[in-house]
Every structure is written in C-alpha cells, then in structure tokens.
Design a protein around this motif. Structure first.
Motif, short mmCIF file in Angstrom:
data_model
loop_
_atom_site.label_atom_id
_atom_site.label_comp_id
_atom_site.label_asym_id
_atom_site.label_seq_id
_atom_site.Cartn_x
_atom_site.Cartn_y
_atom_site.Cartn_z
N UNK A 39 0.84 -1.18 0.00
CA UNK A 39 0.00 0.00 0.00
C UNK A 39 0.88 1.23 0.00
N UNK A 40 0.24 2.38 -0.12
CA UNK A 40 1.00 3.64 -0.11
C UNK A 40 1.68 3.87 1.22
N UNK A 41 1.14 3.24 2.30
CA UNK A 41 1.73 3.43 3.63
C UNK A 41 2.88 2.47 3.90
N UNK A 42 3.10 1.50 3.03
CA UNK A 42 4.18 0.53 3.26
C UNK A 42 5.52 1.24 3.23
N UNK A 90 11.40 -9.11 4.31
CA UNK A 90 11.07 -10.19 3.40
C UNK A 90 9.60 -10.60 3.51
N UNK A 91 9.07 -10.57 4.73
CA UNK A 91 7.68 -11.00 4.95
C UNK A 91 6.92 -9.93 5.74
N UNK A 92 6.69 -8.76 5.15
CA UNK A 92 6.07 -7.66 5.90
C UNK A 92 4.61 -7.90 6.27
N UNK A 93 3.96 -8.88 5.63
CA UNK A 93 2.55 -9.12 5.88
C UNK A 93 2.30 -10.14 6.99
N UNK A 94 3.35 -10.54 7.69
CA UNK A 94 3.20 -11.45 8.83
C UNK A 94 3.35 -10.64 10.11
N UNK A 95 2.25 -10.27 10.77
CA UNK A 95 2.33 -9.43 11.97
C UNK A 95 3.20 -10.03 13.08
N UNK A 96 3.20 -11.37 13.17
CA UNK A 96 3.97 -12.02 14.23
C UNK A 96 5.46 -11.68 14.13
N UNK A 133 6.66 1.02 11.00
CA UNK A 133 6.77 0.04 9.92
C UNK A 133 5.76 -1.10 10.04
N UNK A 134 5.68 -1.70 11.22
CA UNK A 134 4.80 -2.85 11.37
C UNK A 134 3.34 -2.52 11.14
N UNK A 135 2.83 -1.48 11.81
CA UNK A 135 1.43 -1.10 11.65
C UNK A 135 1.16 -0.54 10.25
N UNK A 136 2.00 0.34 9.70
CA UNK A 136 1.74 0.78 8.32
C UNK A 136 1.73 -0.37 7.31
N UNK A 137 2.51 -1.42 7.56
CA UNK A 137 2.50 -2.57 6.65
C UNK A 137 1.30 -3.47 6.88
N UNK A 138 0.68 -3.38 8.07
CA UNK A 138 -0.47 -4.21 8.41
C UNK A 138 -1.51 -3.35 9.12
N UNK A 139 -2.06 -2.36 8.46
CA UNK A 139 -2.92 -1.38 9.13
C UNK A 139 -4.22 -1.93 9.68
N UNK A 140 -4.62 -3.12 9.26
CA UNK A 140 -5.89 -3.69 9.72
C UNK A 140 -5.69 -4.78 10.76
N UNK A 141 -4.48 -4.97 11.23
CA UNK A 141 -4.20 -6.02 12.20
C UNK A 141 -4.24 -5.44 13.62
N UNK A 142 -5.28 -5.75 14.36
CA UNK A 142 -5.47 -5.17 15.69
C UNK A 142 -4.39 -5.62 16.67
N UNK A 228 -0.79 4.12 25.61
CA UNK A 228 -1.34 2.77 25.58
C UNK A 228 -2.83 2.82 25.24
N UNK A 229 -3.53 3.76 25.86
CA UNK A 229 -4.95 3.92 25.60
C UNK A 229 -5.20 4.33 24.15
N UNK A 230 -4.35 5.22 23.64
CA UNK A 230 -4.51 5.71 22.27
C UNK A 230 -4.42 4.56 21.26
N UNK A 231 -3.39 3.73 21.40
CA UNK A 231 -3.21 2.64 20.43
C UNK A 231 -4.27 1.56 20.62
N UNK A 232 -4.69 1.33 21.85
CA UNK A 232 -5.78 0.41 22.07
C UNK A 232 -7.09 0.93 21.49
N UNK A 233 -7.32 2.22 21.63
CA UNK A 233 -8.52 2.87 21.11
C UNK A 233 -8.58 2.75 19.59
N UNK A 234 -7.43 2.92 18.95
CA UNK A 234 -7.39 2.77 17.49
C UNK A 234 -7.61 1.32 17.07
N UNK A 235 -6.99 0.41 17.79
CA UNK A 235 -7.08 -1.00 17.40
C UNK A 235 -8.42 -1.64 17.66
#
Length: 427
Positions: A39-42, A90-96, A133-142, A228-235
């Motif tokens: 995506x453009x955010x990657x 190499x594997x940016x789409x693996x959140x783990x 990097x991690x969240x921009x590469x996986x923006x829908x992964x809570x 912590x609250x902010x990122x939880x609120x977004x997720x």
C-alpha cells in the motif's frame, strides 16, 4: 568462526536471490504478486525488498527464521535483531514477525544492557518498529496495535523493569518539548500548527487524540498509559478478532489513569510524581453504564478492576456519592463477591481486606507506609487534597495494623517512618 561463516553465507544467499530476482523479474516488477499487497503506507525499504525478491523472499525468510531461532536459544539477541530486521522486510505481511522483532529489542536486549539510557534506546527502537513500519505494513491487524500499546503500558509504564522510571521521565520530557506540557491544544493542532507534523511522526492522529480526550480526558500525553490507551482505542475499532485485546487495554490504561493520571513533572529536580484523576474515574464509570462491554471474560475483568479502583479512590478522596455510583455499576456487572444489598462502607472494608490477604505484619506495615509516603510527598508539593486522600487510604489499610486511633504508638511509628522515607525521595 562458525558464526562468521554462517553470516557470510546468508549474505551470499541474499545477494544471489536478489540477482536472480533482477534477472527473472521481467520489465514490470511492480505488477508481480509480491507487490500487489503493498500500500501507499508501506515503508520504502519493505517495498523495495518485496518487489526486488518477488517469490524468493519466502525461501530466504524461512532460512533466516531457522537461524534466528538458533541464535535466540543461545541468547545472542543482538544478532537476532539483525536477522529479524531482514525477515520483516522479506515477509512484511506477517504481523507475528514485527511483534517478535519489536519484543526482542524492547525486552530481551534491554535485559542484557545495564545503562538506562542504552535500554531506553532499545525500547524506543521496538516502539518505532511497530509504529513506523509494522502497523503501516499491516494497518488492519489489531494485534499490532495491542503490541504497541502494551509496550507503552507494560515496559514504559510498568514496574518490572528497574529502568522504567528513567523511561517515564525521558518520555515525559520528549512529549513536553512537543506539546509544551501534558495537554494538547486541539484548536491549534487541528489548524495544522507547528506541532501537528511532529505528532504525525509519532503516529498520533490529532482527530483520534481529540476523540479520546473528549471521551475520557483531558488526558496527559506525557504519561505512557495515555499512549497505551490511544493505540488500544485505534485497534479496538478494527474488524478483527484480536480487537478485544485492544478493548481490554483501554480499560486497563483507564484504571492506571484513575490511580495516577495527574502528573507533577519537574525535570530540573527529576521529580515525577503522580496522583489520581477522579474526573477520569467518573467519565469511565459513565462509559461503563452506557456501553455493554464485549462478552470477553478478560474485558469484563478489566472493567471490574477499573470500577473497584474508582470506588476506592473516590471514597478515600471524599466523594462518597460518586464512589457509590461505581459500586452500583459493579452490582450491575454482577462482580464476584458484591451482593445487591452491600453498602459502600461494607464494600470498602471488603476491598481493603482483600488487598491485604496473604500479607504478614511486615507486609501490612509496608503497605501502609507506602500510602503515607505518597501523602507526605503531596503535602510537601502543596496539594492538601491529595495528601488527605492518600492519608485516608493509609488509615483504611492501617486499621488492622495499628488501630483507627491516630495516637496509637504503632501508627505514629509508621508515620515517622513514612516521613523519613519521603524526605529521602523529596529533599
């Protein structure tokens, strides 16, 4: 020698795969399967490696994972960090992978580093990796939002790392420079004032900050629990099974804000003193009344803890009507051990007794002294309402130790001990 040879072979393998990718990639690598999920955010580095290696990236990533696992078992965390950096590209789409890499830096590497400033460097590296990097590469992964929020909550705001006080003071300093204090000036920020681009560089969306403040605040952005609250609120707003973890994190961060969301920060004195936020407690209680928490037992537990802490603090800080509101909400939630006919005074007595369960005489005395130290510090800071509130909490916990009579010799000895300890903490 073996380690150097293995690293050299990894470099050769990566270079070989890059060469093959360049030869086989054709004239339009951007249309290949490796690039369709970008995506453009990657982040640019991730995009480059993904497009250049194409289908070979999975093969190399598997090879690196085997090597990283071996190094992890040997406790060679710095080398694991380097290999993990390659794997994330190499594997940016693996959140783990992002979570593993960030955890390794913020927790494992800091465990083998002694200097607090060096530890803070690695904690921030873990935060940056997830945030930038991690969240921009996986923006829908809570789960990644939870991982980042938990890092603020547990690593920066927690009590397990002996360098955590350094982290908190350092973070407060950074946010003070950014905002000029703990509160955000939203009219200015929403007009894209000077601080807004800097907030964006920290992954902070002004509209989300404003919404969070309207719901629970105003919050102090110098505190790790607020982030912590902010990122939880977004997720928690994401359509994901893991969003429940973010929901739980919001309630937990709210609880810590109720207990310590008021901050006196005096960097020249290295003073970082926290007190309760009773206004946040009332907003949180109203939110409980208006919102049915998800049917997850961990979320229900977090809500119960928040309501119990709110009731205790409101009662001790002389706001019994509001404390009773929290108790009624606990009854509505059917919290364990809270009968429908239980009075506020009976609830407080039970809550205090439960907190002292398992403590011997020495442990009970230490608990009382800790509360009295806070009372004395706030008295010296010129906030008598906080001093009186903490003194009352100490009395509630101290009655089994020394009796309710303030003239009791044991009670007076505890007060003297607390005064001496407070003097050491605040000359």
């Amino acid at each position: 020698m073996n380690s150097k040879r293995s690293t050299f072979m990894l470099v050769l393998l990566a270079a070989g795969l890059l060469a093959l990718a360049a030869i086989w990639g054709g004239h339009s690598p951007s249309t290949g399967p490796a690039s369709r999920d970008l995506t453009a955010d990657t982040p640019p580095g991730v995009r480059f490696v993904s497009v250049a290696l194409g289908g070979f990236r999975g093969l190399l990533a598997d090879f690196l994972w085997v090597r990283a696992a071996s190094l992890q078992d040997e406790g060679r965390f710095f080398e694991v960090a380097q290999l993990s950096d390659w794997i994330t590209r190499l594997e940016p789409r693996y959140p783990e992978i992002w979570a593993y890499h960030a955890w390794n830096m913020a927790y494992n590497i800091t465990a083998v580093v002694s200097d607090p400033a060096d530890r803070w460097h690695w904690v921030k590296n873990g935060i940056r990796l997830l945030r930038d990097e991690g969240i921009p590469s996986n923006p829908s992964n809570a789960k990644l939002y939870w991982e980042l929020g938990w890092m603020f909550f547990d690593k920066v705001g927690g009590r397990w790392d002996e360098a955590a006080p350094y982290y908190r003071i350092a973070w407060a300093g950074e946010m003070t420079q950014l905002l000029g204090g703990g509160l955000a000036d939203y009219p200015m920020l929403l007009k894209q004032g000077k601080a807004a681009p800097l907030l964006a560089s920290l992954g902070l969306n002004v509209e989300v900050m404003n919404a969070l403040d309207r719901a629970y605040g105003p919050l102090d952005w110098r505190l790790p629990e607020t982030h912590a609250m902010y990122w939880g609120y977004r997720g928690k707003s994401l359509a994901s099974a893991d969003a429940v973890w973010c929901d739980r994190l919001v309630w937990m961060a709210l609880t810590e804000t109720v207990k310590g969301g008021a901050l006196v920060y005096l960097p020249e004195q290295r003073r970082y003193q926290r007190g309760p936020r009773l206004d946040v407690a009332m907003k949180a209680i109203r939110h409980c009344a208006n919102t049915k928490p998800a049917g997850d037992p961990l979320v229900s537990l977090a809500v119960t803890v928040l309501l119990k802490e709110s009731a205790l603090y409101l009662y001790a800080f002389d706001r019994p009507l509001e404390a009773n509101t929290a108790l009624q909400e606990l009854k509505r939630e059917k919290a364990d051990g809270i009968a429908g006919e239980m009075t506020l005074e009976a609830f407080i007595q039970k809550e205090v007794a439960d907190r002292a369960t398992g403590l011997d005489q020495v442990g009970r005395e230490k608990l009382v002294v800790d509360w009295l130290v806070r009372s004395e510090i706030w008295r010296r800071l010129g906030v008598p309402a906080f001093a009186a509130g903490y003194d009352r909490i100490a009395r509630l916990h101290g009655t089994p130790v020394a009796g309710a009579d303030g003239s009791d010799k044991i009670w007076q000895a505890l007060r003297q001990k607390a005064a001496e300890q407070a003097l050491l903490e605040m000359p």
